[in-house]
Design a protein around this motif. Structure first.
Motif, PDB file in Angstrom:
ATOM      1  N   ALA A   1       0.830  -1.205   0.000  1.00 55.06           N
ATOM      2  CA  ALA A   1       0.000   0.000   0.000  1.00 55.06           C
ATOM      3  C   ALA A   1       0.866   1.259   0.000  1.00 55.06           C
ATOM      4  CB  ALA A   1      -0.932  -0.001   1.208  1.00 55.06           C
ATOM      5  N   THR A   2       1.916   1.272   0.845  1.00 53.95           N
ATOM      6  CA  THR A   2       2.808   2.431   0.895  1.00 53.95           C
ATOM      7  C   THR A   2       3.592   2.570  -0.398  1.00 53.95           C
ATOM      8  OG1 THR A   2       3.038   2.331   3.304  1.00 53.95           O
ATOM      9  CG2 THR A   2       4.779   3.473   2.095  1.00 53.95           C
ATOM     10  N   MET A   3       4.056   1.446  -0.942  1.00 57.02           N
ATOM     11  CA  MET A   3       4.793   1.501  -2.206  1.00 57.02           C
ATOM     12  C   MET A   3       3.939   2.097  -3.322  1.00 57.02           C
ATOM     13  SD  MET A   3       7.883   0.272  -1.709  1.00 57.02           S
ATOM     14  CE  MET A   3       8.485  -0.337  -3.284  1.00 57.02           C
ATOM     15  N   LEU A   4       2.646   1.771  -3.323  1.00 58.70           N
ATOM     16  CA  LEU A   4       1.752   2.320  -4.342  1.00 58.70           C
ATOM     17  C   LEU A   4       1.529   3.816  -4.130  1.00 58.70           C
ATOM     18  CD1 LEU A   4      -0.873  -0.527  -4.806  1.00 58.70           C
ATOM     19  CD2 LEU A   4       0.748   0.339  -6.494  1.00 58.70           C
ATOM     20  N   ILE A   5       1.486   4.251  -2.868  1.00 56.57           N
ATOM     21  CA  ILE A   5       1.370   5.679  -2.601  1.00 56.57           C
ATOM     22  C   ILE A   5       2.596   6.407  -3.136  1.00 56.57           C
ATOM     23  CG2 ILE A   5       1.284   7.438  -0.792  1.00 56.57           C
ATOM     24  CD1 ILE A   5      -0.306   5.427   0.903  1.00 56.57           C
ATOM     25  N   LEU A   6       3.781   5.814  -2.930  1.00 58.77           N
ATOM     26  CA  LEU A   6       5.013   6.435  -3.420  1.00 58.77           C
ATOM     27  C   LEU A   6       5.012   6.555  -4.938  1.00 58.77           C
ATOM     28  CD1 LEU A   6       7.778   4.819  -1.172  1.00 58.77           C
ATOM     29  CD2 LEU A   6       6.580   6.983  -0.868  1.00 58.77           C
ATOM     30  N   GLU A   7       4.284   5.644  -5.608  1.00 64.28           N
ATOM     31  CA  GLU A   7       4.198   5.696  -7.063  1.00 64.28           C
ATOM     32  C   GLU A   7       3.522   6.977  -7.552  1.00 64.28           C
ATOM     33  OE1 GLU A   7       5.351   3.691  -9.532  1.00 64.28           O
ATOM     34  OE2 GLU A   7       6.461   2.694  -7.935  1.00 64.28           O
ATOM     35  N   THR A   8       2.727   7.606  -6.683  1.00 59.74           N
ATOM     36  CA  THR A   8       2.012   8.821  -7.081  1.00 59.74           C
ATOM     37  C   THR A   8       2.866  10.073  -6.922  1.00 59.74           C
ATOM     38  OG1 THR A   8       1.044   9.155  -4.880  1.00 59.74           O
ATOM     39  CG2 THR A   8      -0.178   7.754  -6.402  1.00 59.74           C
ATOM     40  N   LEU A   9       4.063   9.937  -6.366  1.00 55.74           N
ATOM     41  CA  LEU A   9       4.980  11.059  -6.229  1.00 55.74           C
ATOM     42  C   LEU A   9       5.859  11.187  -7.462  1.00 55.74           C
ATOM     43  CD1 LEU A   9       6.241  10.457  -2.567  1.00 55.74           C
ATOM     44  CD2 LEU A   9       4.470  12.072  -3.291  1.00 55.74           C
ATOM     45  N   SER A  10       6.376  12.386  -7.697  1.00 56.10           N
ATOM     46  CA  SER A  10       7.362  12.555  -8.767  1.00 56.10           C
ATOM     47  C   SER A  10       8.671  11.898  -8.315  1.00 56.10           C
ATOM     48  CB  SER A  10       7.601  14.040  -9.034  1.00 56.10           C
ATOM     49  OG  SER A  10       8.316  14.626  -7.949  1.00 56.10           O
ATOM     50  N   PRO A  11       9.592  11.592  -9.248  1.00 48.14           N
ATOM     51  CA  PRO A  11      10.861  10.976  -8.845  1.00 48.14           C
ATOM     52  C   PRO A  11      11.593  11.756  -7.758  1.00 48.14           C
ATOM     53  CG  PRO A  11      10.605  10.781 -11.208  1.00 48.14           C
ATOM     54  CD  PRO A  11       9.466  11.646 -10.732  1.00 48.14           C
ATOM     55  N   THR A  12      11.663  13.084  -7.873  1.00 52.99           N
ATOM     56  CA  THR A  12      12.372  13.877  -6.872  1.00 52.99           C
ATOM     57  C   THR A  12      11.643  13.852  -5.539  1.00 52.99           C
ATOM     58  OG1 THR A  12      13.289  15.351  -8.571  1.00 52.99           O
ATOM     59  CG2 THR A  12      13.266  16.165  -6.302  1.00 52.99           C
ATOM     60  N   GLU A  13      10.311  13.971  -5.561  1.00 54.72           N
ATOM     61  CA  GLU A  13       9.536  13.895  -4.320  1.00 54.72           C
ATOM     62  C   GLU A  13       9.735  12.551  -3.645  1.00 54.72           C
ATOM     63  OE1 GLU A  13       5.655  16.759  -5.227  1.00 54.72           O
ATOM     64  OE2 GLU A  13       5.649  14.648  -5.853  1.00 54.72           O
TER      65      GLU A  13
END
Length: 272
Positions: free
Chosen positions: A84-96
């Motif tokens: 679930a957390t990994m998928l949330i991180l997918e919604t961030l830009s690479p730098t974010e």
């Protein structure tokens, strides 16, 4: 950072090659220097992965890892590794994503992060705040223990084995979402399946179509309890979960065989 063990290993290999050529006498802070090299290589790889996803068939899920029991005991580690957390991180830009992981997971100082991502410390603080707010808004409000997750999974597995749709509905939240990743190699829904009744219909329909002998076992993936599906003794897929208030709110079903190579042997993990 990357959601792929193979990509992570490539980045580490490239980092080691660069590190091996460094005159260590000229490096005042070796850890900060390694962080900078690894982060920049990761950012380059994230952009490559982003282009790869553009032609990916159906939803993309991070690669699941078979983890040791001590990963689940470390709540901070388990939370940072969860599907679930990994998928949330997918919604961030690479730098974010890089800033968030370096700051929130590894507690690296803003000045060192700034050097690693090529931004000013002030800009990094703003990025970190924005990324943290974005992630917090999408995280579960309450931390669920591994025992609670395991109890929900046990009930769900029993319902699957019995083929009882009502028993499945009893453990699924009404708003549950199932995301399946076949990568165009294995059968999977081309878009998320939403709603408990639709999820039950999809899962039971898939099981009903196969003539093979299905065995469903509990395992530990990404630091959290999960299920592994075997058809005639061969791994066919793994399913990770998100549980809120004793109900399953997210199912993440990975069937792409290229992402199942880390299921047979444990991957040792640590934050420090």
């Amino acid at each position: 950072m990357l959601g792929s063990a193979a990509d992570a290993e490539d980045v580490l290999q490239e980092t080691w090659l660069r590190w091996s050529k460094v005159d260590l006498g000229q490096v005042s802070d070796q850890r900060a220097y390694l962080v900078r090299i690894t982060t920049r290589q990761s950012l380059n790889r994230l952009r490559t992965i982003s282009r790869r996803k553009e032609s990916y068939v159906g939803p993309w899920l991070p690669e699941p890892l078979l983890t040791a029991p001590d990963a689940a005991a470390d709540l901070e580690l388990a939370e940072s590794l969860s599907m679930a957390t990994m998928l949330i991180l997918e919604t961030l830009s690479p730098t974010e994503r890089a800033v968030f992981v370096l700051r929130e997971v590894f507690e690296i100082g803003y000045d060192d992060i700034a050097v690693a991502v090529g931004k000013t410390p002030t800009a990094v603080r703003q990025i970190a705040h924005r990324a943290r707010r974005h992630v917090d808004a999408r995280r579960p409000r309450m931390t669920v223990s591994a025992a609670e997750t395991r109890a929900a999974l046990e009930s769900f597995r029993s319902a699957l084995n019995s083929g009882d749709p009502q028993a499945m509905l009893d453990v699924l939240a009404p708003e549950v979402v199932l995301v399946s990743d076949g990568g165009g190699v294995k059968r999977a829904a081309l878009r998320p399946v939403t709603g408990a009744e639709n999820v039950v219909r999809y899962i039971l329909g898939g099981i009903g179509r196969t003539q093979a002998s299905i065995v469903i076992d509990l395992t530990l993936l990404n630091g959290s309890p999960a299920l592994v599906f075997r058809l005639d003794g061969e791994i066919d897929g793994v399913m990770a979960f998100r549980v809120d208030n004793d109900r399953i709110t997210g199912l993440y079903f990975v069937r792409n065989p290229h992402k199942l190579t880390r299921i047979e042997s444990e991957t040792p993990l640590t934050l420090r």
